[in-house]
Design an enzyme around this catalytic site. Structure first.
Site: not given
Ligand code: UD1
Ligand code: CA
Length: 465
Positions: A14, A16, A21, A111, A234, A340, A373, A384, A393
């Protein structure tokens, strides 16, 4: 009875989310830790865990993420609108449908970059033996992570997001690492029924896991012995922490393999860098990219190397910069040298202070010791090159090359106007501007002859000239 065929493992990463933050125009998963985007670390882990298909869900900055990451083996899924982790995973269903009857879906977060392939394997096994599995860790300071609640017998009951948690739930230190193994097609059924009834108004993947457990599906909790593995990025404070941890892992492996790192906390050696036994690395050194350092080398304070190779027994003196350079056995470079791209020093060559080398080969045992250079040149073995020598150059239109023969002696402050060749064993007088080839063994003098005007020095420095 024969063992049932293993279930295919599909990884869904995941990636997206906006990462608000981070306060950045760069998508969060492209921020770099230890020299690589966060997402690249996660993809590596999925590959190492033997997933036969890797899907990456992208949305915020999708094009940029795809371009930066590449990867012919990846399948990209678009989550056009980011409505939460549950909604993100649901988008992957189409790419899994052909194997969905019995696949194990490993869910990773783009992440959470310290994830270990062995953990993914444990999760998959846990799910295959029951229904689903999720990774949990005990954290002294669980911050904004989801809390994992269990019943009296220690079985999983519920994940509560920090923002939705009651005070006593916030005190729970067992957190959700955001890594799961879940069975298809069941999980997609639960995702379809999610409601956004929470503080963020999102469709939470965590709710799908909770509801499945309430329906009587066992969700195994897989403990992470090292809670760092659960660290998510985050904001930039967490990014710095993860960066340091990734570096520390590699530094520790190097030290255990016989490399002296005098001050690990002040040293950057990216995980793609190899260092040989008995090499000593001083503080403030950065070894980046695909660099490789041989055995018994010394890399002194403040040296910066990227994609460079240093052979055994070489010494890199303080504050030298090597970028795409190759340094042979027993060479000495710096202090304050700059090599370089496509610079090649053969065995025992010496490049000293304030010398810049580009696209050149410095022959075995040759010396370029001070303030020079050397660009687009070959310097023969044992030659040398005196102080302040410049290979001219570039004539404003094209680059030309200079050849200095073996054993030649280039006097200080010689300008070698390329294309030009100085023969083997030849010399140039100090201060010469060399525009014509110098035959082997010849001495070239190309400067104005000195005139001494007797008694004329007095007071000259006071006159305006
Ligand atoms: C999430 C978990 C939390 C956990 C934590 C661990 C949920 C609701 N919460 O929280 O319980 O402790 O991860 O790191 O799942 N993402 C998408 N699409 C979206 C939202 C998020 O792809 O619509 C992806 C983000 O890019 C990210 C990952 O999902 O890579 C986690 O999303 P994030 O919003 O960071 O969730 P957390 O608040 O960290
Ligand atoms: Ca997260």
């Amino acid at each position: 009875m024969p063992n049932p065929a293993p279930r295919p493992r599909v990884a869904v990463i995941l990636a997206a989310g906006k990462g608000t933050r981070m306060k950045s125009s760069l998508p969060k998963v492209l921020h770099e830790a230890a020299g690589r985007p966060l997402l690249a670390w996660v993809i590596d882990a999925a590959r190492a865990a033997g997933c036969e298909r890797i899907l990456v869900v992208v949305g915020h900055g999708a094009e940029r993420v795809r371009e930066a990451i590449g990867g012919a083996d990846l399948r990209w899924v678009l989550q056009a609108e980011q409505r939460g982790t549950g909604h993100a995973l649901a988008q992957a269903e189409g790419e899994i449908s052909d194997v969905a009857e019995n696949a194990t879906v490993l869910v990773l977060s783009g992440d959470v970059p310290l994830v270990n392939p062995a953990t993914l394997d444990r999760l998959a096994r846990g799910a295959e033996e029951g229904w689903g599995a999720m990774a949990v860790a005990e954290m002294a300071d669980p911050g904004s992570l989801g809390r994992v609640l269990v019943d009296g017998s220690g079985a999983f009951r519920e994940i509560v997001e920090a923002r939705d948690a009651a005070l006593e739930e916030l005190a729970v230190r067992r957190i959700n690492a955001g890594l799961y193994a879940l069975p298809a097609p069941d999980v997609f059924t639960y995702l379809r029924n999610l409601k956004a009834s929470n503080a963020q108004g999102e469709l939470y993947l965590t709710d799908a896991v909770t509801i499945a457990a309430q329906d009587g599906h066992p969700v195994r909790l897989v403990d992470l012995p090292d809670p760092d593995e659960a660290l998510g990025v985050n904001d930039r404070v967490e990014l710095a922490k993860v960066h340091r941890l990734l570096l520390d892992r590699h530094l520790q492996a190097l030290m255990k393999a016989g490399v002296t790192v005098l001050e690990p906390a002040r040293t950057v050696i990216e995980p793609g860098v190899r260092v040989g036994e008995d090499t000593v690395i001083h503080p403030g050194v950065s070894l980046l990219g695909h660099s490789s350092i041989g055995r018994e080398c010394v890399v002194h304070q403040g040296a910066w190397l990227r994609d460079s190779t240093v052979a055994d027994g070489a010494i890199i003196e303080p504050y030298s910069v090597l970028d795409g350079a190759e340094v042979g056995d027993g060479c000495r470079v710096g202090p304050f040298a700059r090599l370089r791209p496509a610079s090649r020093l053969l065995g025992g060559a010496r490049v000293g202070n304030f010398v810049e080398v580009k696209g050149s080969e410095i022959g075995a045992g040759a010396k370029v010791n001070h303030l020079s250079y050397v660009g687009d040149a070959t310097v023969g073995a044992g030659a040398n090159v005196g102080a302040g020598v410049v290979t001219c150059n570039y004539d404003g239109v094209r680059k030309s090359s200079t050849e200095i023969g073996a054993g030649a002696f280039i006097g200080s402050d010689t300008m070698l106007v390329a294309p030009v060749k100085v023969g083997a064993g030849a010399s140039t007088a100090a201060g010469s501007v060399i525009t014509k080839n110098v035959p082997d063994g010849a001495l070239a003098v190309a400067r104005v002859r000195q005139k001494n005007l007797e008694g004329r020095a007095g007071g000259l420095h006071r006159r305006k000239i």
